[in-house]
Design a protein around this motif. Structure first.
Motif, PDB file in Angstrom:
ATOM      1  N   LEU A 183       0.831  -1.204   0.000  1.00 19.59           N
ATOM      2  CA  LEU A 183       0.000   0.000   0.000  1.00 19.59           C
ATOM      3  C   LEU A 183       0.866   1.256   0.000  1.00 19.59           C
ATOM      4  O   LEU A 183       0.603   2.199  -0.756  1.00 19.59           O
ATOM      5  N   GLU A 184       1.887   1.289   0.851  1.00 17.05           N
ATOM      6  CA  GLU A 184       2.758   2.456   0.908  1.00 17.05           C
ATOM      7  C   GLU A 184       3.462   2.675  -0.425  1.00 17.05           C
ATOM      8  O   GLU A 184       3.662   3.823  -0.856  1.00 17.05           O
ATOM      9  N   TYR A 197     -10.707   7.079  -0.346  1.00 20.33           N
ATOM     10  CA  TYR A 197      -9.631   6.474   0.447  1.00 20.33           C
ATOM     11  C   TYR A 197      -9.266   7.432   1.569  1.00 20.33           C
ATOM     12  O   TYR A 197      -9.221   8.653   1.386  1.00 20.33           O
ATOM     13  N   LEU A 239       1.536   6.986  -6.576  1.00 17.04           N
ATOM     14  CA  LEU A 239       0.523   7.984  -6.901  1.00 17.04           C
ATOM     15  C   LEU A 239       1.091   9.399  -6.767  1.00 17.04           C
ATOM     16  O   LEU A 239       0.893  10.250  -7.645  1.00 17.04           O
ATOM     17  N   TYR A 245      -7.852  -0.399  -1.383  1.00 19.86           N
ATOM     18  CA  TYR A 245      -7.409  -0.952  -0.110  1.00 19.86           C
ATOM     19  C   TYR A 245      -8.413  -0.791   1.017  1.00 19.86           C
ATOM     20  O   TYR A 245      -8.450  -1.609   1.930  1.00 19.86           O
ATOM     21  N   SER A 254      -5.701   2.092  -7.790  1.00 16.34           N
ATOM     22  CA  SER A 254      -4.960   1.021  -7.105  1.00 16.34           C
ATOM     23  C   SER A 254      -4.866   1.278  -5.603  1.00 16.34           C
ATOM     24  O   SER A 254      -4.799   0.342  -4.808  1.00 16.34           O
ATOM     25  N   VAL A 255      -4.870   2.562  -5.206  1.00 16.36           N
ATOM     26  CA  VAL A 255      -4.863   2.892  -3.773  1.00 16.36           C
ATOM     27  C   VAL A 255      -6.272   2.790  -3.199  1.00 16.36           C
ATOM     28  O   VAL A 255      -6.471   2.282  -2.089  1.00 16.36           O
ATOM     29  N   GLU A 256      -7.259   3.250  -3.947  1.00 20.81           N
ATOM     30  CA  GLU A 256      -8.650   3.241  -3.468  1.00 20.81           C
ATOM     31  C   GLU A 256      -9.119   1.838  -3.087  1.00 20.81           C
ATOM     32  O   GLU A 256      -9.944   1.679  -2.186  1.00 20.81           O
ATOM     33  N   LYS A 298       2.209   1.901  -3.360  1.00 24.39           N
ATOM     34  CA  LYS A 298       1.205   2.417  -4.287  1.00 24.39           C
ATOM     35  C   LYS A 298       0.908   3.893  -4.012  1.00 24.39           C
ATOM     36  O   LYS A 298       0.704   4.683  -4.945  1.00 24.39           O
ATOM     37  N   LYS A 299       0.875   4.277  -2.746  1.00 23.73           N
ATOM     38  CA  LYS A 299       0.679   5.684  -2.395  1.00 23.73           C
ATOM     39  C   LYS A 299       1.858   6.526  -2.890  1.00 23.73           C
ATOM     40  O   LYS A 299       1.671   7.632  -3.428  1.00 23.73           O
TER      41      LYS A 299
END
Length: 282
Positions: free
Chosen positions: A58-59, A255, A65, A96, A92-94, A61-62
């Motif tokens: 996740l980190e 998100y 972004l 999660y 891709s972040v949304e 991907k953030k």
């Protein structure tokens, strides 16, 4: 004599280590028996690593972004290809925490705009880019919803300036205030209430015109300076149609975590990327 080594020889070496010596083979195979407490420790480590893996992804991907929006001037100069890449990175972040209820405790606070495709914001950025007498500084969203369960207050804050008259980028503050209510799992409805202009910081050049530094400042000049510094204009937002609610809109918080907020204005109003900022006191 060779037949005497036809069967495997097991030699104890201490600490639970057994060596299997196979006949006619120079290779030595060692098997260590781990104590039970070490087995539990290994199992716990594996569990932690498996738990941390999604957070690490996740980190990443953030971070990706934020990299994709880095050179777009908050969306002003984003090309169609860049917007497509940004949309893909945002989706891709949304994914999660999609479907999770809005955490108003996390939402509370000040968020700095990093990127948007919303026309009503881009028009401000375009005006600042084209007009030499107008500047737009930082843009924030300030949520006041701590200890609330179904809504709160949102303030859209724009720092702006007029060069030579006001201080650079933070010469004045435009605040658009609204009440919001949580209407579904991740949707909030905004009902705009007021637009205000405040925190006017005049430039040194203008101060010198109003009250020259080489002359004693009169009571009148000091009154003018004090008035400008404390000036606040408030305009209520009303619906021109009688009997209807004030202007509002639906906002989808796609998100949210401790340092990033992603949103979409429902109805094609654009996307927003915010990061957590220092508190604003208005």
């Amino acid at each position: 004599m060779a037949l005497a080594f036809a069967s495997s020889l097991r030699v104890a070496t201490g600490e639970g280590l057994l060596c299997n010596i196979k006949p006619f083979n120079s290779n030595l195979t060692a098997t260590r028996k781990l104590p039970s407490h070490k087995k539990l420790s290994c199992s716990a480590t594996l569990t932690i690593e498996r738990t941390q893996a999604p957070e690490f992804e996740l980190e990443n991907k953030k971070h990706n972004l934020l990299n994709t929006i880095q050179d777009t001037q908050r969306g002003l100069v984003a090309t169609p290809d860049q917007r497509s890449v940004i949309e893909e990175a945002l989706v891709s972040v949304e994914g999660y925490n999609m479907g999770e209820p809005i955490d108003l405790e996390k939402l509370d606070g000040t968020w700095r705009l990093q990127y948007t495709s919303a026309p009503d914001v881009l028009i401000l950025l375009e005006a600042a880019a084209r007009l030499p007498f107008f500047q737009v500084g930082q843009i924030f969203q300030k949520f006041e919803c701590r200890d609330k369960s179904d809504g709160g207050i949102i303030r859209n804050v724009v720092r702006w300036s007029v060069p030579t008259l006001l201080e650079e980028e933070e010469g004045a503050t435009l605040v658009v205030s609204a009440k919001f209510n949580v209407v579904s799992v991740r949707n909030i409805y905004l009902q705009f209430e007021e637009i205000s202009v405040q925190d006017i910081n005049i430039s040194e050049e203008l101060q010198a015109i109003i009250a020259p530094a080489i002359l004693p400042r009169s009571f009148l000049s000091l009154q003018i300076l004090q008035f400008l510094r404390t000036f606040k204009a408030q305009i209520p937002v009303t619906n021109p149609n009688p009997g209807r609610q004030s202007v509002g809109g639906l906002y989808y918080l796609s998100y949210l975590d401790r340092n990033m907020l992603l949103g979409r204005a429902v109805g094609g109003g654009g996307i927003f990327v915010f990061t957590k900022a220092q508190p604003l006191y208005l």
